[in-house]
Design a protein around this motif. Structure first.
Motif, PDB file in Angstrom:
ATOM      1  N   LEU A 134       0.863  -1.048   0.206  1.00 42.96           N
ATOM      2  CA  LEU A 134      -0.147  -0.004  -0.083  1.00 42.96           C
ATOM      3  C   LEU A 134       0.766   1.304   0.174  1.00 42.96           C
ATOM      4  CD1 LEU A 134      -2.987   1.269   0.260  1.00 42.96           C
ATOM      5  CD2 LEU A 134      -2.804   1.013   2.554  1.00 42.96           C
ATOM      6  N   LYS A 135       0.927   2.104  -1.241  1.00 40.37           N
ATOM      7  CA  LYS A 135       1.448   3.410  -1.297  1.00 40.37           C
ATOM      8  C   LYS A 135       0.823   4.420  -0.438  1.00 40.37           C
ATOM      9  CE  LYS A 135       3.623   1.822  -5.502  1.00 40.37           C
ATOM     10  NZ  LYS A 135       4.842   1.106  -4.917  1.00 40.37           N
ATOM     11  N   VAL A 136       1.330   5.141   0.398  1.00 36.34           N
ATOM     12  CA  VAL A 136       0.807   6.272   1.050  1.00 36.34           C
ATOM     13  C   VAL A 136       1.303   7.620   0.363  1.00 36.34           C
ATOM     14  CG1 VAL A 136       0.664   7.547   3.211  1.00 36.34           C
ATOM     15  CG2 VAL A 136       1.343   4.819   3.172  1.00 36.34           C
ATOM     16  N   LEU A 137       0.349   8.125   0.008  1.00 36.86           N
ATOM     17  CA  LEU A 137       0.429   9.535  -0.817  1.00 36.86           C
ATOM     18  C   LEU A 137       0.139  10.917   0.143  1.00 36.86           C
ATOM     19  CD1 LEU A 137       1.253  11.180  -3.374  1.00 36.86           C
ATOM     20  CD2 LEU A 137      -0.985  10.517  -4.156  1.00 36.86           C
ATOM     21  N   ASP A 138       0.866  11.683   0.434  1.00 36.48           N
ATOM     22  CA  ASP A 138       0.692  12.745   1.131  1.00 36.48           C
ATOM     23  C   ASP A 138       0.807  13.941   0.290  1.00 36.48           C
ATOM     24  OD1 ASP A 138       0.889  15.250   2.788  1.00 36.48           O
ATOM     25  OD2 ASP A 138       2.534  14.582   3.897  1.00 36.48           O
ATOM     26  N   VAL A 139      -0.354  14.810   0.267  1.00 40.17           N
ATOM     27  CA  VAL A 139      -0.493  15.855  -0.876  1.00 40.17           C
ATOM     28  C   VAL A 139      -0.399  17.168  -0.098  1.00 40.17           C
ATOM     29  CG1 VAL A 139      -1.602  14.356  -2.533  1.00 40.17           C
ATOM     30  CG2 VAL A 139      -3.046  15.783  -0.768  1.00 40.17           C
ATOM     31  N   ARG A 140       0.297  17.214   0.912  1.00 34.79           N
ATOM     32  CA  ARG A 140       0.629  18.561   1.681  1.00 34.79           C
ATOM     33  C   ARG A 140       1.873  19.281   1.004  1.00 34.79           C
ATOM     34  NH1 ARG A 140       1.391  17.408   7.494  1.00 34.79           N
ATOM     35  NH2 ARG A 140       2.393  15.504   6.469  1.00 34.79           N
ATOM     36  N   THR A 141       2.267  20.366   1.608  1.00 36.97           N
ATOM     37  CA  THR A 141       3.348  21.175   1.058  1.00 36.97           C
ATOM     38  C   THR A 141       4.534  20.477   1.612  1.00 36.97           C
ATOM     39  OG1 THR A 141       3.533  22.667   2.810  1.00 36.97           O
ATOM     40  CG2 THR A 141       2.076  23.104   0.808  1.00 36.97           C
ATOM     41  N   PRO A 142       5.701  20.864   0.914  1.00 37.17           N
ATOM     42  CA  PRO A 142       6.973  20.094   1.617  1.00 37.17           C
ATOM     43  C   PRO A 142       7.034  20.624   3.129  1.00 37.17           C
ATOM     44  CG  PRO A 142       7.468  20.871  -0.463  1.00 37.17           C
ATOM     45  CD  PRO A 142       5.796  21.238  -0.110  1.00 37.17           C
ATOM     46  N   VAL A 143       6.830  21.928   3.502  1.00 39.78           N
ATOM     47  CA  VAL A 143       7.016  22.404   4.923  1.00 39.78           C
ATOM     48  C   VAL A 143       6.276  21.723   5.897  1.00 39.78           C
ATOM     49  CG1 VAL A 143       6.499  24.452   6.208  1.00 39.78           C
ATOM     50  CG2 VAL A 143       7.668  24.704   4.195  1.00 39.78           C
ATOM     51  N   GLU A 144       4.788  21.368   5.355  1.00 38.45           N
ATOM     52  CA  GLU A 144       3.848  20.778   6.277  1.00 38.45           C
ATOM     53  C   GLU A 144       4.396  19.315   6.321  1.00 38.45           C
ATOM     54  OE1 GLU A 144      -0.715  21.882   5.307  1.00 38.45           O
ATOM     55  OE2 GLU A 144       0.525  21.452   3.515  1.00 38.45           O
ATOM     56  N   HIS A 145       5.003  18.839   5.159  1.00 43.14           N
ATOM     57  CA  HIS A 145       5.320  17.393   5.331  1.00 43.14           C
ATOM     58  C   HIS A 145       6.769  17.116   6.370  1.00 43.14           C
ATOM     59  CE1 HIS A 145       7.625  13.836   3.443  1.00 43.14           C
ATOM     60  NE2 HIS A 145       6.314  13.359   3.583  1.00 43.14           N
ATOM     61  N   GLY A 146       7.542  18.190   6.302  1.00 39.81           N
ATOM     62  CA  GLY A 146       8.616  18.079   7.044  1.00 39.81           C
ATOM     63  C   GLY A 146       8.208  18.165   8.511  1.00 39.81           C
ATOM     64  N   ALA A 182      -1.376   0.511  -8.779  1.00 41.11           N
ATOM     65  CA  ALA A 182      -0.875   0.396  -7.404  1.00 41.11           C
ATOM     66  C   ALA A 182      -2.188   0.789  -6.450  1.00 41.11           C
ATOM     67  CB  ALA A 182       0.165   1.101  -6.950  1.00 41.11           C
ATOM     68  N   TYR A 183      -2.075   0.300  -5.059  1.00 42.13           N
ATOM     69  CA  TYR A 183      -3.282   0.720  -4.261  1.00 42.13           C
ATOM     70  C   TYR A 183      -2.335   1.856  -3.409  1.00 42.13           C
ATOM     71  CZ  TYR A 183      -5.471  -3.749  -4.647  1.00 42.13           C
ATOM     72  OH  TYR A 183      -6.194  -5.073  -5.070  1.00 42.13           O
ATOM     73  N   TYR A 184      -3.242   2.966  -3.378  1.00 42.58           N
ATOM     74  CA  TYR A 184      -3.019   4.272  -2.692  1.00 42.58           C
ATOM     75  C   TYR A 184      -3.705   4.559  -1.514  1.00 42.58           C
ATOM     76  CZ  TYR A 184       0.108   4.873  -6.676  1.00 42.58           C
ATOM     77  OH  TYR A 184       0.890   4.760  -7.713  1.00 42.58           O
ATOM     78  N   LEU A 185      -3.171   4.800  -0.339  1.00 39.77           N
ATOM     79  CA  LEU A 185      -3.887   5.548   0.711  1.00 39.77           C
ATOM     80  C   LEU A 185      -3.440   7.209   0.604  1.00 39.77           C
ATOM     81  CD1 LEU A 185      -5.319   5.618   3.440  1.00 39.77           C
ATOM     82  CD2 LEU A 185      -3.134   5.088   4.488  1.00 39.77           C
ATOM     83  N   ILE A 186      -4.369   7.771   0.380  1.00 44.23           N
ATOM     84  CA  ILE A 186      -4.248   9.335   0.247  1.00 44.23           C
ATOM     85  C   ILE A 186      -4.540  10.079   1.386  1.00 44.23           C
ATOM     86  CG2 ILE A 186      -4.755  11.380  -1.337  1.00 44.23           C
ATOM     87  CD1 ILE A 186      -5.250   8.339  -3.161  1.00 44.23           C
ATOM     88  N   TYR A 187      -3.718  11.366   1.747  1.00 44.66           N
ATOM     89  CA  TYR A 187      -4.019  12.175   2.725  1.00 44.66           C
ATOM     90  C   TYR A 187      -3.494  13.495   2.618  1.00 44.66           C
ATOM     91  CZ  TYR A 187       0.423  11.758   5.327  1.00 44.66           C
ATOM     92  OH  TYR A 187       1.640  11.953   5.633  1.00 44.66           O
ATOM     93  N   CYS A 188      -3.781  14.377   3.400  1.00 47.49           N
ATOM     94  CA  CYS A 188      -3.524  15.662   3.474  1.00 47.49           C
ATOM     95  C   CYS A 188      -3.498  16.188   5.111  1.00 47.49           C
ATOM     96  CB  CYS A 188      -3.978  16.534   2.450  1.00 47.49           C
ATOM     97  SG  CYS A 188      -5.598  16.965   2.790  1.00 47.49           S
ATOM     98  N   ARG A 189      -3.598  17.544   5.344  1.00 49.12           N
ATOM     99  CA  ARG A 189      -3.702  17.827   6.549  1.00 49.12           C
ATOM    100  C   ARG A 189      -5.285  17.477   7.218  1.00 49.12           C
ATOM    101  NH1 ARG A 189      -6.122  22.401   9.080  1.00 49.12           N
ATOM    102  NH2 ARG A 189      -6.453  23.353   6.842  1.00 49.12           N
ATOM    103  N   CYS A 190      -6.371  17.568   6.762  1.00 50.35           N
ATOM    104  CA  CYS A 190      -7.579  17.499   7.209  1.00 50.35           C
ATOM    105  C   CYS A 190      -8.731  17.035   6.034  1.00 50.35           C
ATOM    106  CB  CYS A 190      -7.991  18.581   8.113  1.00 50.35           C
ATOM    107  SG  CYS A 190      -8.457  20.008   7.020  1.00 50.35           S
ATOM    108  N   GLY A 191      -8.221  16.613   4.947  1.00 50.16           N
ATOM    109  CA  GLY A 191      -9.180  16.062   4.046  1.00 50.16           C
ATOM    110  C   GLY A 191      -9.528  16.758   2.821  1.00 50.16           C
ATOM    111  N   GLY A 192      -9.225  18.059   2.579  1.00 46.90           N
ATOM    112  CA  GLY A 192      -9.580  18.819   1.443  1.00 46.90           C
ATOM    113  C   GLY A 192      -8.809  18.389   0.360  1.00 46.90           C
ATOM    114  N   ARG A 193      -7.581  18.634   0.289  1.00 46.51           N
ATOM    115  CA  ARG A 193      -6.647  18.450  -0.780  1.00 46.51           C
ATOM    116  C   ARG A 193      -6.754  16.865  -1.237  1.00 46.51           C
ATOM    117  NH1 ARG A 193      -1.636  21.568   1.724  1.00 46.51           N
ATOM    118  NH2 ARG A 193      -2.714  21.022   3.641  1.00 46.51           N
TER     119      ARG A 193
END
Length: 138
Positions: free
Chosen positions: A50-62, A90-101
């Motif tokens: 399962l691939k995890v995809l974070d779509v936040r900014t690099p600053v948030e990610h850090g 592939a299988y992806y789990l996608i997240y951001c800060r709180c669901g919008g992006r």
């Protein structure tokens, strides 16, 4: 679950998944749907591909992320091209800060032909609130 029901599990507007392509150990009710953070952690513990995809900014990610995730900045000019370059099988789990992006990303990915998408709308905020482990650059 019947074969007909399995065929209906896929996300709307996506290419149908044939039963032979489905993994028997994946709870397919999650594919194309929203899951809570505890269920996401359980899936990550039992589904190593399962691939995890974070779509936040690099600053948030850090500041804090799920270990082993891939960070693609939703606001980056090259975001659509980066999504298009990902493995559609592939299988992806996608997240951001709180669901919008991440919710919008799910829609973009469906339009690109991705079929195995799982959304964690509580995002990293929900993950941290549940006391689940994060990795950070601090």
């Amino acid at each position: 679950m019947t074969t007909a029901q399995l065929n209906m599990i896929d996300a709307p507007n996506s290419v149908p998944v044939r039963p032979a392509q489905l993994r028997p150990d994946v709870p397919h009710a999650y594919i194309g749907g929203d899951i809570d953070v505890v269920t996401a952690a359980q899936l990550l513990a039992t589904m190593p591909e399962l691939k995890v995809l974070d779509v936040r900014t690099p600053v948030e990610h850090g500041e804090g992320r799920i270990r082993g995730d891939l960070n693609l900045d939703f606001y980056a000019d090259e975001f659509a091209d980066q999504l298009a370059g990902l493995d559609r099988e592939a299988y992806y789990l996608i997240y951001c800060r709180c669901g919008g992006r991440s919710g919008m990303t799910i829609s973009f990915m469906r339009d690109l032909g991705f079929r195995h998408l799982i959304h964690m709308p509580a995002g990293i905020e929900g993950w941290v609130a549940a006391g689940l482990p994060i990795q950070s650059d601090r």
